[in-house]
Design a protein around this motif. Structure first.
Motif, PDB file in Angstrom:
ATOM      1  N   PRO A   1      44.868   6.004 -36.754  1.00  0.00           N
ATOM      2  CA  PRO A   1      45.370   4.650 -36.972  1.00  0.00           C
ATOM      3  C   PRO A   1      46.892   4.604 -37.007  1.00  0.00           C
ATOM      4  CG  PRO A   1      43.576   5.142 -38.474  1.00  0.00           C
ATOM      5  CD  PRO A   1      43.921   6.427 -37.784  1.00  0.00           C
ATOM      6  N   GLY A   2      47.430   3.544 -36.371  1.00  0.00           N
ATOM      7  CA  GLY A   2      48.870   3.332 -36.397  1.00  0.00           C
ATOM      8  C   GLY A   2      49.645   4.179 -35.420  1.00  0.00           C
ATOM      9  N   THR A   3      48.951   4.810 -34.472  1.00  0.00           N
ATOM     10  CA  THR A   3      49.651   5.711 -33.562  1.00  0.00           C
ATOM     11  C   THR A   3      49.709   5.180 -32.137  1.00  0.00           C
ATOM     12  OG1 THR A   3      47.615   6.926 -33.104  1.00  0.00           O
ATOM     13  CG2 THR A   3      48.991   7.723 -34.907  1.00  0.00           C
ATOM     14  N   SER A   4      49.322   3.946 -31.911  1.00  0.00           N
ATOM     15  CA  SER A   4      49.402   3.397 -30.560  1.00  0.00           C
ATOM     16  C   SER A   4      50.799   2.842 -30.314  1.00  0.00           C
ATOM     17  CB  SER A   4      48.357   2.308 -30.361  1.00  0.00           C
ATOM     18  OG  SER A   4      48.605   1.236 -31.239  1.00  0.00           O
ATOM     19  N   TYR A   5      50.995   2.304 -29.115  1.00  0.00           N
ATOM     20  CA  TYR A   5      52.322   1.852 -28.732  1.00  0.00           C
ATOM     21  C   TYR A   5      52.267   0.435 -28.204  1.00  0.00           C
ATOM     22  CZ  TYR A   5      53.798   6.630 -29.307  1.00  0.00           C
ATOM     23  OH  TYR A   5      54.080   7.847 -29.850  1.00  0.00           O
ATOM     24  N   SER A   6      53.428  -0.168 -28.057  1.00  0.00           N
ATOM     25  CA  SER A   6      53.558  -1.511 -27.509  1.00  0.00           C
ATOM     26  C   SER A   6      52.719  -2.488 -28.333  1.00  0.00           C
ATOM     27  CB  SER A   6      53.147  -1.504 -26.033  1.00  0.00           C
ATOM     28  OG  SER A   6      53.391  -2.742 -25.430  1.00  0.00           O
ATOM     29  N   SER A   7      51.976  -3.373 -27.650  1.00  0.00           N
ATOM     30  CA  SER A   7      51.211  -4.404 -28.366  1.00  0.00           C
ATOM     31  C   SER A   7      49.768  -4.002 -28.630  1.00  0.00           C
ATOM     32  CB  SER A   7      51.217  -5.698 -27.535  1.00  0.00           C
ATOM     33  OG  SER A   7      50.661  -5.459 -26.250  1.00  0.00           O
ATOM     34  N   LEU A   8      49.421  -2.730 -28.396  1.00  0.00           N
ATOM     35  CA  LEU A   8      48.029  -2.310 -28.573  1.00  0.00           C
ATOM     36  C   LEU A   8      47.602  -2.300 -30.036  1.00  0.00           C
ATOM     37  CD1 LEU A   8      47.714   0.586 -25.985  1.00  0.00           C
ATOM     38  CD2 LEU A   8      46.663  -1.649 -25.883  1.00  0.00           C
ATOM     39  N   ASN A   9      48.493  -1.822 -30.920  1.00  0.00           N
ATOM     40  CA  ASN A   9      48.184  -1.793 -32.359  1.00  0.00           C
ATOM     41  C   ASN A   9      46.881  -1.049 -32.668  1.00  0.00           C
ATOM     42  OD1 ASN A   9      50.514  -3.303 -33.035  1.00  0.00           O
ATOM     43  ND2 ASN A   9      49.444  -5.206 -32.531  1.00  0.00           N
ATOM     44  N   GLY A  10      46.632   0.020 -31.947  1.00  0.00           N
ATOM     45  CA  GLY A  10      45.466   0.850 -32.247  1.00  0.00           C
ATOM     46  C   GLY A  10      44.151   0.307 -31.748  1.00  0.00           C
ATOM     47  N   PHE A  11      44.172  -0.753 -30.907  1.00  0.00           N
ATOM     48  CA  PHE A  11      42.934  -1.368 -30.450  1.00  0.00           C
ATOM     49  C   PHE A  11      43.096  -1.833 -29.009  1.00  0.00           C
ATOM     50  CE2 PHE A  11      40.313  -5.283 -29.986  1.00  0.00           C
ATOM     51  CZ  PHE A  11      39.071  -4.672 -30.021  1.00  0.00           C
ATOM     52  N   PHE A  12      42.118  -1.499 -28.156  1.00  0.00           N
ATOM     53  CA  PHE A  12      42.129  -1.923 -26.754  1.00  0.00           C
ATOM     54  C   PHE A  12      40.732  -2.394 -26.388  1.00  0.00           C
ATOM     55  CE2 PHE A  12      41.346  -1.231 -22.274  1.00  0.00           C
ATOM     56  CZ  PHE A  12      42.481  -1.749 -21.665  1.00  0.00           C
ATOM     57  N   HIS A  13      40.651  -3.546 -25.722  1.00  0.00           N
ATOM     58  CA  HIS A  13      39.339  -4.010 -25.272  1.00  0.00           C
ATOM     59  C   HIS A  13      39.481  -4.837 -24.000  1.00  0.00           C
ATOM     60  CE1 HIS A  13      39.174  -8.308 -27.115  1.00  0.00           C
ATOM     61  NE2 HIS A  13      40.419  -7.954 -26.896  1.00  0.00           N
ATOM     62  N   VAL A  14      38.459  -4.773 -23.165  1.00  0.00           N
ATOM     63  CA  VAL A  14      38.343  -5.597 -21.974  1.00  0.00           C
ATOM     64  C   VAL A  14      36.897  -6.063 -21.868  1.00  0.00           C
ATOM     65  CG1 VAL A  14      40.241  -4.611 -20.614  1.00  0.00           C
ATOM     66  CG2 VAL A  14      37.993  -3.521 -20.566  1.00  0.00           C
ATOM     67  N   PHE A  15      36.705  -7.214 -21.239  1.00  0.00           N
ATOM     68  CA  PHE A  15      35.358  -7.733 -21.004  1.00  0.00           C
ATOM     69  C   PHE A  15      34.935  -7.346 -19.588  1.00  0.00           C
ATOM     70  CE2 PHE A  15      37.249 -10.535 -24.171  1.00  0.00           C
ATOM     71  CZ  PHE A  15      36.295 -10.483 -25.164  1.00  0.00           C
ATOM     72  N   ILE A  16      33.814  -6.663 -19.484  1.00  0.00           N
ATOM     73  CA  ILE A  16      33.362  -6.145 -18.195  1.00  0.00           C
ATOM     74  C   ILE A  16      32.037  -6.791 -17.812  1.00  0.00           C
ATOM     75  CG2 ILE A  16      32.577  -4.081 -16.963  1.00  0.00           C
ATOM     76  CD1 ILE A  16      34.503  -2.458 -18.610  1.00  0.00           C
ATOM     77  N   THR A  17      31.981  -7.272 -16.584  1.00  0.00           N
ATOM     78  CA  THR A  17      30.746  -7.799 -16.022  1.00  0.00           C
ATOM     79  C   THR A  17      30.351  -6.930 -14.840  1.00  0.00           C
ATOM     80  OG1 THR A  17      31.268 -10.077 -16.673  1.00  0.00           O
ATOM     81  CG2 THR A  17      29.633  -9.779 -14.948  1.00  0.00           C
ATOM     82  N   ILE A  18      29.147  -6.374 -14.901  1.00  0.00           N
ATOM     83  CA  ILE A  18      28.632  -5.535 -13.824  1.00  0.00           C
ATOM     84  C   ILE A  18      27.514  -6.317 -13.134  1.00  0.00           C
ATOM     85  CG2 ILE A  18      27.651  -3.302 -13.204  1.00  0.00           C
ATOM     86  CD1 ILE A  18      28.681  -2.251 -15.901  1.00  0.00           C
ATOM     87  N   ASP A  19      27.759  -6.708 -11.904  1.00  0.00           N
ATOM     88  CA  ASP A  19      26.823  -7.572 -11.195  1.00  0.00           C
ATOM     89  C   ASP A  19      26.023  -6.823 -10.148  1.00  0.00           C
ATOM     90  OD1 ASP A  19      27.044 -10.073 -12.368  1.00  0.00           O
ATOM     91  OD2 ASP A  19      28.827 -10.597 -11.226  1.00  0.00           O
ATOM     92  N   LYS A  20      24.889  -7.415  -9.824  1.00  0.00           N
ATOM     93  CA  LYS A  20      24.086  -6.999  -8.694  1.00  0.00           C
ATOM     94  C   LYS A  20      23.493  -8.281  -8.126  1.00  0.00           C
ATOM     95  CE  LYS A  20      20.626  -3.538  -7.378  1.00  0.00           C
ATOM     96  NZ  LYS A  20      19.694  -2.510  -7.887  1.00  0.00           N
ATOM     97  N   PRO A  21      23.684  -8.552  -6.830  1.00  0.00           N
ATOM     98  CA  PRO A  21      23.254  -9.841  -6.271  1.00  0.00           C
ATOM     99  C   PRO A  21      21.816 -10.184  -6.607  1.00  0.00           C
ATOM    100  CG  PRO A  21      24.494  -8.581  -4.651  1.00  0.00           C
ATOM    101  CD  PRO A  21      24.281  -7.667  -5.831  1.00  0.00           C
ATOM    102  N   GLY A  22      21.626 -11.413  -7.111  1.00  0.00           N
ATOM    103  CA  GLY A  22      20.290 -11.909  -7.388  1.00  0.00           C
ATOM    104  C   GLY A  22      19.663 -11.414  -8.669  1.00  0.00           C
TER     105      GLY A  22
END
Length: 260
Positions: free
Chosen positions: A120-141
């Protein structure tokens, strides 16, 4: 050579050339994409297809300390390799080192890929120790299940018509506070299942959850029609409706027009 033999040979050569031309013009199967994300992509939405590869490059204080997943994603996303690179690889100036994590998209669905710093507390910039992204994995139909946790508070997510959207929020066993979903005034998504107030581990054990322990409350929605809406939840006292909520959760949901 007789004229007929000459014509026959010429026709055979032409047929072979024609078949080769058709084979060269025939489209080949689409190759898997390689998606690369750095610290600057924190909070973004990412679109993948089954078979795609995803690489995360995140800054860390030293090669000894890295990032860890808040949960696993069986059947959807799997970790293949993890490496340590020079700090500049993450795109964050001054970072001593970079953790490189490779993923493979193995199944359809929607998920919130969340990681926390191993120290904790060792990240840089605006991360503040937490990173997340929303991922959508598609397959047609193929309709998919999209899962969002409380880490996604005040974020945006895109789901297709017919998809299932599950929002899992943290709660405390025995607490007078409960999560309540605010009325939905449009017809973009619909609540289809009441919250399942059970610990995930309770499914594996018949022991009753102890008061004060953590549990998940899950709200299940279905995407009905194209449009945009905001889902809002309040965590407030069941004994006193006039008391202000202890915390809230908001998620902007977009259902795009289906392709024609």
């Amino acid at each position: 050579m007789k004229p007929t033999s000459f014509i026959t040979a010429a026709l055979l050569r032409f047929s072979v050339l024609l078949l080769l031309g058709v084979a060269l013009l025939k489209p080949t199967a689409a190759q898997a994409d390689l998606v690369r994300l750095t610290a600057a992509d924190n909070g973004k939405q990412v679109q993948l297809n089954v078979g795609d590869q995803l690489t995360l490059l995140l800054p860390t204080i030293s090669p000894r300390f890295g990032w860890r997943l808040t949960q696993t994603y069986p059947g959807q996303l799997t970790v293949t390799t993890t490496n340590v690179l020079p700090g500049l690889s993450s795109g964050v100036p001054g970072a001593p080192a970079t953790i490189e994590i490779h993923f493979q998209a193995v199944g359809t669905g929607g998920l919130e890929l969340a990681l926390v710093s191993a120290q904790p507390g060792t990240s840089y910039s605006s991360l503040n120790g937490f990173f997340h992204v929303f991922i959508t994995i598609d397959k047609p139909g193929v309709a998919k299940n999209v899962n969002i946790t409380e880490y996604g508070n005040h974020s945006q997510v895109k789901v297709n018509q017919g998809d299932q959207l599950a929002i899992r929020l943290d709660n405390t066993v025995g607490s007078q506070y409960t999560w309540e979903v605010m009325p939905i005034t449009d017809n973009v998504v619909q609540l289809v299942a009441p919250p399942a107030e059970q610990l995930r581990t309770r499914k594996k054990s018949k022991k009753k959850a102890k008061p004060g322990s953590e549990e998940d409350v899950t709200f299940q929605f279905q995407a009905l029609h194209p449009g945009k809406t905001t889902l809002r939840f309040l965590y407030r006292s069941a004994a006193n409706n006039e008391a202000p909520p202890k915390r809230d959760f908001e998620l902007e949901v977009e259902v795009p027009e289906p392709p024609k």
